[in-house]
Motif scaffolding. Structure first.
Motif, short mmCIF file in Angstrom:
data_model
loop_
_atom_site.label_atom_id
_atom_site.label_comp_id
_atom_site.label_asym_id
_atom_site.label_seq_id
_atom_site.Cartn_x
_atom_site.Cartn_y
_atom_site.Cartn_z
N TRP A 180 0.79 -1.00 0.08
CA TRP A 180 -0.09 -0.07 -0.02
C TRP A 180 1.00 1.12 -0.08
N GLN A 181 1.82 1.07 0.71
CA GLN A 181 2.73 2.35 0.88
C GLN A 181 3.40 2.61 -0.56
N ARG A 182 3.99 1.42 -1.28
CA ARG A 182 4.60 1.58 -2.62
C ARG A 182 3.59 2.09 -3.73
N ALA A 183 2.17 1.88 -3.46
CA ALA A 183 1.50 2.12 -4.53
C ALA A 183 0.88 3.39 -4.19
N HIS A 184 1.30 4.12 -2.76
CA HIS A 184 0.74 5.49 -2.71
C HIS A 184 -0.88 5.39 -2.47
N VAL A 185 -1.31 4.33 -1.81
CA VAL A 185 -2.60 4.27 -1.51
C VAL A 185 -2.95 3.72 0.07
N ALA A 186 -1.76 4.17 0.77
CA ALA A 186 -1.89 3.87 2.33
C ALA A 186 -2.97 4.78 2.79
N GLU A 187 -2.76 5.96 2.44
CA GLU A 187 -3.74 6.89 3.15
C GLU A 187 -5.51 6.86 2.81
N ASP A 188 -5.48 5.84 1.69
CA ASP A 188 -7.08 5.59 1.40
C ASP A 188 -7.47 4.44 2.41
N ILE A 189 -6.68 3.75 3.00
CA ILE A 189 -7.08 2.63 3.51
C ILE A 189 -6.86 2.43 5.23
N ARG A 190 -5.72 3.38 5.69
CA ARG A 190 -5.09 3.08 6.84
C ARG A 190 -5.83 3.54 8.21
N GLU A 191 -6.98 4.56 7.77
CA GLU A 191 -7.96 4.77 9.07
C GLU A 191 -9.06 3.67 9.31
N ARG A 192 -9.32 2.91 8.20
CA ARG A 192 -10.11 1.86 8.29
C ARG A 192 -9.73 0.61 9.24
N LEU A 193 -8.45 0.55 9.50
CA LEU A 193 -7.71 -0.83 10.04
C LEU A 193 -7.90 -0.63 11.41
N ARG A 194 -7.92 -1.93 11.99
CA ARG A 194 -7.72 -1.89 13.45
C ARG A 194 -7.38 -3.51 13.79
N ILE A 195 -6.22 -3.38 14.46
CA ILE A 195 -5.49 -4.76 15.03
C ILE A 195 -6.62 -5.62 16.04
N VAL A 196 -6.69 -6.72 15.86
CA VAL A 196 -7.55 -7.64 16.93
C VAL A 196 -6.61 -8.57 17.31
N GLY A 197 -6.34 -8.83 18.76
CA GLY A 197 -5.61 -9.40 19.33
C GLY A 197 -6.09 -10.85 19.57
N ALA A 198 -5.99 -11.93 18.68
CA ALA A 198 -6.57 -12.99 18.42
C ALA A 198 -6.27 -14.03 19.75
N ILE A 199 -7.24 -14.82 20.20
CA ILE A 199 -6.92 -15.95 21.16
C ILE A 199 -5.83 -15.57 22.22
N VAL A 200 -5.99 -14.55 22.86
CA VAL A 200 -5.13 -13.97 24.10
C VAL A 200 -5.11 -15.09 24.97
N PRO A 201 -3.90 -15.57 25.53
CA PRO A 201 -3.59 -16.54 26.51
C PRO A 201 -4.33 -16.13 27.82
N GLU A 202 -4.66 -17.22 28.46
CA GLU A 202 -5.35 -16.76 30.00
C GLU A 202 -4.14 -16.23 30.75
N LEU A 203 -2.76 -16.88 30.78
CA LEU A 203 -1.93 -16.72 31.63
C LEU A 203 -1.18 -15.37 31.08
N ASP A 204 -0.67 -14.49 31.91
CA ASP A 204 0.15 -13.29 31.39
C ASP A 204 -0.60 -12.54 30.38
N ARG A 205 -1.92 -12.32 30.40
CA ARG A 205 -2.39 -11.58 29.35
C ARG A 205 -2.19 -10.30 29.00
N VAL A 206 -1.86 -9.59 30.33
CA VAL A 206 -1.10 -7.99 30.29
C VAL A 206 0.29 -8.16 29.53
N THR A 207 1.15 -9.11 29.79
CA THR A 207 2.38 -8.89 29.18
C THR A 207 2.24 -9.30 27.42
N TYR A 208 1.28 -10.23 27.39
CA TYR A 208 1.31 -10.85 26.19
C TYR A 208 0.37 -9.68 25.29
#
Length: 447
Positions: free
Chosen positions: A312-340
């Protein structure tokens, strides 16, 4: 020997060395064909200017000498009347430092990550995507649909993980499965026969509660010759006037028709994992308002997302999509969740800051006073900030919405059965941040 990854850096050097010739051209296309060989495509009118065709040929031969075997020994320069004719429907992007030069890639697949459709202005669309499989993406989508329906929302769910279908079984018992699915419509639409299956490809989930969950499965109750159909869904159609409609455009047309019929408050789309045609269509072509990027902490996850962000950066389209993105922390373990989660956030921030966030630069020391349209008085030494976030900013795209691992969802034989007896408090404890974020987006329709 030159390799594919060296094509653009070498091309940039050659163009810079022949800037006088380039300045005489209205536009120039760097065409990379299916076999990775490079040609120039220049304006037809350039052939009429004295000495220009010869100069363009000299420039191309200088490039061909350095690119071998990724160049043509003969007929390395073609001419077309317009850029539209030269592109033949393919997308491209500008070469850094040369506004009139574009790279066009001819690909064997319909996937094109460099073309970003604008956000839809109607029903909010949320895409669930993961760079790797096995991260609980479909389970999270099913739980999100359940939660939104609990809140009285009218939800439409599309199972677009066509090569690994199964989401519909999480939301529909076998007796509620519709006769047809998305693959059936895409195949029939090739012959303008989509109407034959359209009215029988949606079912309402028994998990709907106060709202409604309308499920559009990948295939129907009787899957029929699914493999044979799957091999045809990617086909474009050729209209009577000779124009070409890509498979992703056909898919977008289907989505619009389904929205018009069902009138949902929000659309949840389960994308195929990885970087294939389905994922490309879901993320870049359907006008998604929110794109959830499911992530496990590990090198495989971040290497994949880095490759995608860099494209996206190389194609100069990052600004068209970046505000729609969100990271989801998948299957966060029971132990040491904060550290993970801290490690996950740190890794995500590193990728976003290096590829999608704007750099923070010092202000021009010669500029003192208010900026245009602003009452803010800038002082020498102030920082000018673009689209950027602190690592600990909970509103930032890199800040993960956690989906916690829970033993009640591990090794399930029937997600449908689990969701039929689950309670709101348990769903909130596992999927809380994700549910809150998607719920906020679903309110856009009434805003």
């Amino acid at each position: 020997m030159t390799t594919f990854d060296q094509i653009l850096p070498i091309t940039t050097e050659v163009l810079r060395a022949h800037s006088d010739t380039l300045a005489r051209l209205e536009w120039l296309i760097i065409n990379r064909d299916l076999n990775t060989r490079v040609r120039f495509i220049a304006p037809e009118r350039a052939r009429e200017e004295e000495g220009l065709p010869e100069a363009v040929e000299v420039m191309y031969q200088a490039l061909a000498k350095r690119l071998a075997p990724h160049a043509y020994a003969e007929r390395g320069v073609l001419y077309e009347a317009s850029q539209e004719q030269a592109r033949q429907g393919a997308c491209g992007y500008a070469v850094n430092g040369f506004d009139q030069v574009r790279v066009i890639d001819r690909l064997a697949t319909e996937a094109n990550w460099a073309r970003i459709a604008p956000e839809t202005k109607g029903t909010p669309r949320v895409v669930f995507f993961s760079i790797k499989g096995g991260v609980g993406r479909s389970t999270a989508l099913a739980a999100t649909a359940w939660s939104l329906a609990q809140a009285g929302k009218r939800v439409m769910v599309l199972d677009l993980d066509l090569e690994s279908p199964g989401l519909s079984s999480a939301l529909l018992p076998s007796e509620r499965q519709p006769m047809y699915g998305i693959t059936d419509w895409l195949v029939e639409d090739l012959l303008d026969n989509g109407v034959a299956v359209f009215d029988s490809m949606v079912a309402t989930s028994n998990l709907s509660h106060d709202g409604e969950i309308h499920v559009v499965p990948a295939h129907g109750a009787a899957h029929g010759e699914y493999i044979a159909k799957l091999g045809r869904v990617w086909m474009p159609t050729i209209r009577a006037d000779g124009t070409r409609e890509t498979w992703s455009s056909r898919l977008a047309r289907l989505l619009q028709a389904l929205e018009a019929r069902i009138q949902p408050d929000v659309v949840l789309i389960d994308s195929r994992s990885g970087m294939d045609e389905i994922a490309s269509a879901c993320i870049t072509d359907l006008g998604a308002n929110l794109i959830l990027l499911f992530a496990l902490e590990g090198a495989q996850t971040w290497k994949g997302y880095r490759m995608l962000f860099e494209q996206w950066q190389r194609a100069h389209v990052a600004e068209d999509i970046r505000e729609r993105l969100r990271i989801v922390g998948a299957i966060v373990p029971e132990l040491d969740r904060v550290t993970y989660l801290e490690g996950l956030r740190e890794s995500a921030y590193g990728i976003f800051s290096e590829t999608l966030y704007d750099e923070i630069a010092p202000a021009d020391p010669t500029t003192i006073g208010p900026t245009a349209g602003s009452d803010t008085k800038w002082r020498v030494g102030d920082l000018v900030e673009g689209w950027n976030f602190d690592e600990a900013d909970e509103g930032a795209p890199h800040y993960p919405w956690a989906v916690n691992w829970h033993r009640s969802f591990a090794g399930l034989r029937s997600l449908q059965g689990r969701l039929s007896v689950i309670d709101a408090q348990e769903v909130q404890s596992i999927f809380g941040p994700l549910l809150g974020g998607v719920s906020d987006v679903s309110e856009l329709r009434s805003a």
